[in-house]
Scaffold this active site. Structure first.
Site, short mmCIF file in Angstrom:
data_model
loop_
_atom_site.label_atom_id
_atom_site.label_comp_id
_atom_site.label_asym_id
_atom_site.label_seq_id
_atom_site.Cartn_x
_atom_site.Cartn_y
_atom_site.Cartn_z
N ASN A 130 0.74 -1.26 -0.07
CA ASN A 130 0.07 -0.06 -0.01
C ASN A 130 0.83 1.33 -0.16
O ASN A 130 0.28 2.18 -0.77
CB ASN A 130 -1.18 -0.21 1.12
CG ASN A 130 -0.41 -0.17 2.55
OD1 ASN A 130 0.56 -0.67 2.71
ND2 ASN A 130 -1.04 0.40 3.31
N HIS A 154 9.01 -8.31 -0.19
CA HIS A 154 8.05 -7.47 -0.36
C HIS A 154 6.66 -8.13 -0.94
O HIS A 154 6.86 -9.25 -1.24
CB HIS A 154 8.46 -6.30 -1.63
CG HIS A 154 7.99 -5.02 -1.40
ND1 HIS A 154 6.87 -4.65 -0.55
CD2 HIS A 154 8.60 -3.66 -1.43
CE1 HIS A 154 6.49 -3.42 -0.74
NE2 HIS A 154 7.58 -2.83 -1.17
N ALA A 155 5.57 -7.35 -1.11
CA ALA A 155 4.35 -7.96 -1.51
C ALA A 155 4.68 -8.28 -3.00
O ALA A 155 5.31 -7.60 -3.73
CB ALA A 155 3.04 -6.82 -1.37
N SER A 156 3.98 -9.57 -3.33
CA SER A 156 4.11 -9.96 -4.56
C SER A 156 3.60 -9.25 -5.98
O SER A 156 4.05 -9.39 -6.96
CB SER A 156 3.53 -11.47 -4.79
OG SER A 156 3.95 -12.29 -3.85
N SER A 206 -1.45 -7.60 7.00
CA SER A 206 -2.73 -7.97 7.66
C SER A 206 -2.55 -8.97 8.67
O SER A 206 -1.40 -9.46 8.96
CB SER A 206 -3.18 -8.85 6.53
OG SER A 206 -2.67 -10.20 6.09
N GLU A 227 3.10 -4.43 12.40
CA GLU A 227 2.41 -3.17 12.36
C GLU A 227 1.20 -3.73 11.28
O GLU A 227 1.42 -3.85 10.18
CB GLU A 227 3.40 -2.10 11.63
CG GLU A 227 2.74 -0.62 11.75
CD GLU A 227 1.55 -0.45 10.66
OE1 GLU A 227 0.49 -0.83 10.88
OE2 GLU A 227 2.21 0.08 9.74
N LEU A 228 0.06 -3.91 12.05
CA LEU A 228 -0.94 -4.64 11.50
C LEU A 228 -2.05 -3.57 10.89
O LEU A 228 -1.79 -2.33 10.91
CB LEU A 228 -1.27 -5.96 12.14
CG LEU A 228 -0.16 -6.91 12.61
CD1 LEU A 228 -0.69 -7.88 13.45
CD2 LEU A 228 0.47 -7.25 11.29
N CYS A 261 -3.37 1.86 6.77
CA CYS A 261 -3.73 1.02 7.97
C CYS A 261 -4.36 2.23 8.88
O CYS A 261 -5.07 1.97 9.83
CB CYS A 261 -2.44 0.49 8.59
SG CYS A 261 -1.04 1.44 8.54
N GLU A 358 -11.52 -4.58 9.55
CA GLU A 358 -10.88 -3.29 8.61
C GLU A 358 -11.18 -3.51 7.17
O GLU A 358 -11.32 -4.21 6.32
CB GLU A 358 -9.46 -3.71 8.90
CG GLU A 358 -8.63 -2.64 8.01
CD GLU A 358 -6.96 -2.54 7.96
OE1 GLU A 358 -6.31 -3.61 7.83
OE2 GLU A 358 -6.25 -1.40 8.02
P1 NDP Z 1 -0.76 -9.35 3.45
O1 NDP Z 1 -0.64 -9.21 4.89
O2 NDP Z 1 -1.25 -10.88 3.08
O3 NDP Z 1 0.48 -8.94 2.86
C1 NDP Z 1 1.65 -8.38 3.35
C2 NDP Z 1 2.96 -8.78 2.99
O4 NDP Z 1 2.90 -10.19 3.87
C3 NDP Z 1 3.28 -9.23 1.83
O5 NDP Z 1 4.51 -9.30 1.39
C4 NDP Z 1 2.86 -10.88 1.88
O6 NDP Z 1 3.38 -11.49 0.64
C5 NDP Z 1 3.28 -11.52 3.01
N1 NDP Z 1 2.36 -12.63 3.48
C6 NDP Z 1 1.12 -12.84 3.18
N2 NDP Z 1 1.12 -14.19 4.10
C7 NDP Z 1 2.12 -14.34 4.58
C8 NDP Z 1 2.53 -15.35 5.49
N3 NDP Z 1 1.63 -16.33 5.67
N4 NDP Z 1 3.90 -15.52 5.91
C9 NDP Z 1 4.58 -14.39 5.66
N5 NDP Z 1 4.48 -13.42 4.83
C10 NDP Z 1 2.99 -13.51 4.35
O7 NDP Z 1 -1.83 -8.39 2.85
P2 NDP Z 1 -2.83 -8.53 1.57
O8 NDP Z 1 -1.87 -7.66 0.63
O9 NDP Z 1 -3.26 -9.74 1.06
O10 NDP Z 1 -3.84 -7.53 2.00
C11 NDP Z 1 -4.88 -8.17 2.97
C12 NDP Z 1 -5.40 -7.11 3.77
O11 NDP Z 1 -4.31 -6.78 4.73
C13 NDP Z 1 -5.93 -5.71 3.37
O12 NDP Z 1 -7.23 -5.88 2.84
C14 NDP Z 1 -5.50 -4.87 4.78
O13 NDP Z 1 -6.69 -5.19 5.57
C15 NDP Z 1 -4.48 -5.58 5.45
N6 NDP Z 1 -3.23 -4.69 4.95
C16 NDP Z 1 -2.87 -3.92 5.92
C17 NDP Z 1 -1.41 -3.27 5.72
C18 NDP Z 1 -1.27 -2.41 6.79
O14 NDP Z 1 -0.54 -1.18 6.24
N7 NDP Z 1 -1.39 -2.73 7.84
C19 NDP Z 1 -0.89 -3.11 4.43
C20 NDP Z 1 -1.60 -4.30 3.23
C21 NDP Z 1 -2.71 -4.99 3.82
P3 NDP Z 1 2.70 -11.74 -0.81
O15 NDP Z 1 2.31 -10.55 -1.26
O16 NDP Z 1 3.63 -12.53 -1.33
O17 NDP Z 1 1.44 -12.50 -0.40
#
Ligand code: NDP
Length: 453
Positions: A130, A154-156, A206, A227-228, A261, A358
């Site tokens: 984000n 980083h996120a995929s 998340s 930081e969730l 967030c 959220e």
């Molecule tokens: P995720 O939490 O799934 O992704 C964040 C990061 O964590 C990515 O790099 C992801 O990798 C990685 N990840 C995901 N699952 C695992 C795991 N089991 N073990 C280790 N690493 C992991 O967020 P999403 O992009 O799926 O978004 C979903 C929801 O999360 C949003 O709708 C929002 O509510 C929340 N979110 C909150 C954020 C914040 O700033 N606090 C930021 C982003 C999301 P990969 O991309 O490869 O899956």
């Protein structure tokens, strides 16, 4: 790894993923890099951060365009993000030495007792899409200057941003392996945490991802910072300056196309000003320009992916089914790309997703309250505890209420924002630990007591 432009739905780039052998190699190199990096005088590490800030400013347009293409951030907001990354680098270049200065303790005669702050080693950062630059820089700047080395998963959906960040540090003159990006899926994270060479972890994202990373870290007795998500209350009291409050409320909910967030998510509004506030919020939401994120007039771009938009819409639909009223928005736009309009929900039942979960998109849930006590009760009726704000012309009243809200930060008459100078982080399911400021740089250091007799 395919990059899909969320404004068009088209695949614009494909990157080759790293495998387990690449990760093992990166860990070897990170461990070796740490041994010399920790010995570099801090002054030199600070100078390299200044160089990183310069590069960010020089390449602002290029990196902002990359961000916009990969996750759809409106271009002016993307440029602002790059500026903020330069700021956090400069902040730690200026203040790291003061933050990490030895602390002297009352010592018995003839003794000298102090705490010094020494780096831990390679830290694994799992980061979200984000704020694809900012979330990484707010981890990297303090940790690199403290003498740690960084590994980024980083996120995929933002691999280009991940590689660009690695490039910033390399081009600034940091040792090649002081900061490395691993283009890996989430499946490989647990193995990396299990590896002895990784000393600590940090995740922004998340709850389920945070829980997985913290569990793996805990199993190996490694410190983690999480930081969730958040469901920040935006509390409007009967004496608020409504014009400003409405204007700021519209921004607080819709910035970054609602995907923040610390966005205001639950608007808790005093009955005396409720009608006027809701009509202002609706008017403000409807006045925003939703569209092409490369256009400078755009306020709200696409959601970062079609899946994320579908998830958001499902939360809205379930809230409506439970009894919420849609004042504006509420349906995906009928066009290509993941566009969701700024939406305002009222009459939201307590158990509806818009009240309990959220909503990571431009959807405001408004709640009517009769008095201050009910406002606090409603504000605290959540599992989250990241931020919150209170809007009142009485500053003392605002400060008093700020102390009653259960959150990592509460701002009075100001939209919640992260800032290099102040600690950032949450309580409850919003996570633990702090980023930024002195608190952030001290998360991943050995607070070593040295007693000389
Ligand atoms: P995720 O939490 O799934 O992704 C964040 C990061 O964590 C990515 O790099 C992801 O990798 C990685 N990840 C995901 N699952 C695992 C795991 N089991 N073990 C280790 N690493 C992991 O967020 P999403 O992009 O799926 O978004 C979903 C929801 O999360 C949003 O709708 C929002 O509510 C929340 N979110 C909150 C954020 C914040 O700033 N606090 C930021 C982003 C999301 P990969 O991309 O490869 O899956």
């Amino acid at each position: 790894m395919d990059v899909v432009d969320p404004a068009t739905g088209e695949t614009v780039e494909t990157y080759e993923e790293d495998d387990a052998a690449d990760v093992a190699d990166a860990l070897d190199r990170a461990e070796a890099a740490f041994e010399s990096w920790r010995e570099r005088p801090r002054r030199e590490r600070e100078e390299l951060l200044v160089a990183a800030a310069e590069i960010l400013r020089e390449r602002k347009s290029e990196y902002a365009e990359l961000m916009t293409r990969e996750m759809g951030k409106p271009i002016e907001q993307a440029e602002g993000e790059i500026e903020k990354c330069a700021w956090v680098c400069e902040h730690y270049a200026e203040f790291a030495s003061a933050y990490l200065e030895d602390e002297h303790h009352p010592s018995p005669p003839g003794s000298e007792v102090k705490t010094s702050y020494e780096p831990l080693g390679p830290v694994l950062a799992v980061m979200p899409w984000n704020f694809p630059f900012w979330q990484v820089f707010r981890f990297a700047a303090p940790n690199l200057v403290a003498g740690n080395v960084g590994l980024l998963k980083h996120a995929s959906n933002v691999p280009g941003c991940a590689l660009a960040i690695e490039e910033v540090f390399r081009d600034a003159g940091f040792p090649e392996d002081a900061f490395r990006t691993l283009l890996v899926s989430a499946d490989l994270v647990e193995d990396a945490i299990d590896d002895d060479r990784v000393k600590a972890t940090t995740l922004t994202g998340s709850g389920p991802a945070g829980s997985a990373v913290a569990a793996a870290s805990g199993k190996r007795i490694k410190k983690s910072v999480l930081e969730l998500g958040g469901s920040d209350p935006f509390v409007v009291l009967d004496d608020a300056d409504l014009e400003t409050t409405i204007e700021e409320g519209v921004w607080a909910r819709n910035q970054n196309s609602g995907q923040s967030c610390i966005a205001a998510k639950r608007f808790v509004v005093h009955d005396d000003v409720y009608e006027e506030f809701v009509s202002g919020l609706v008017e403000g939401a409807e006045s925003l320009t939703v569209g092409d994120p490369t256009d400078r007039d755009t306020d709200v771009g696409p959601q970062a992916s079609a899946d994320l938009m579908a998830e958001l819409h499902d939360q809205v639909a379930r809230s409506v089914e439970a009894g919420a009223t849609v004042e504006t928005g509420g349906e995906p736009l009928d066009r290509d790309g993941a566009f969701y309009p700024p939406t305002v929900l009222t009459d939201v039942p307590e158990d509806a997703p818009a009240a309990r979960d959220e909503l990571f998109g431009p959807v405001a849930a408004v709640f009517r309250v009769d008095d201050e006590a009910e406002a606090i009760e409603r504000a605290n009726d959540t599992r989250f505890g990241l931020g919150g704000s209170v809007w009142t012309t009485d500053r003392e009243r605002g400060e008093r209420l700020a102390h009653e809200i259960d959150a990592g930060c509460v701002y009075v008459n100001r939209v919640v924002a992260s800032d290099p100078r102040v600690p950032f982080g949450g309580v409850g399911v919003s996570g633990f630990g702090r980023e930024l400021s002195e608190a952030g740089i001290k998360e991943f250091v050995n607070r070593k007591t040295v007693w000389v007799q």
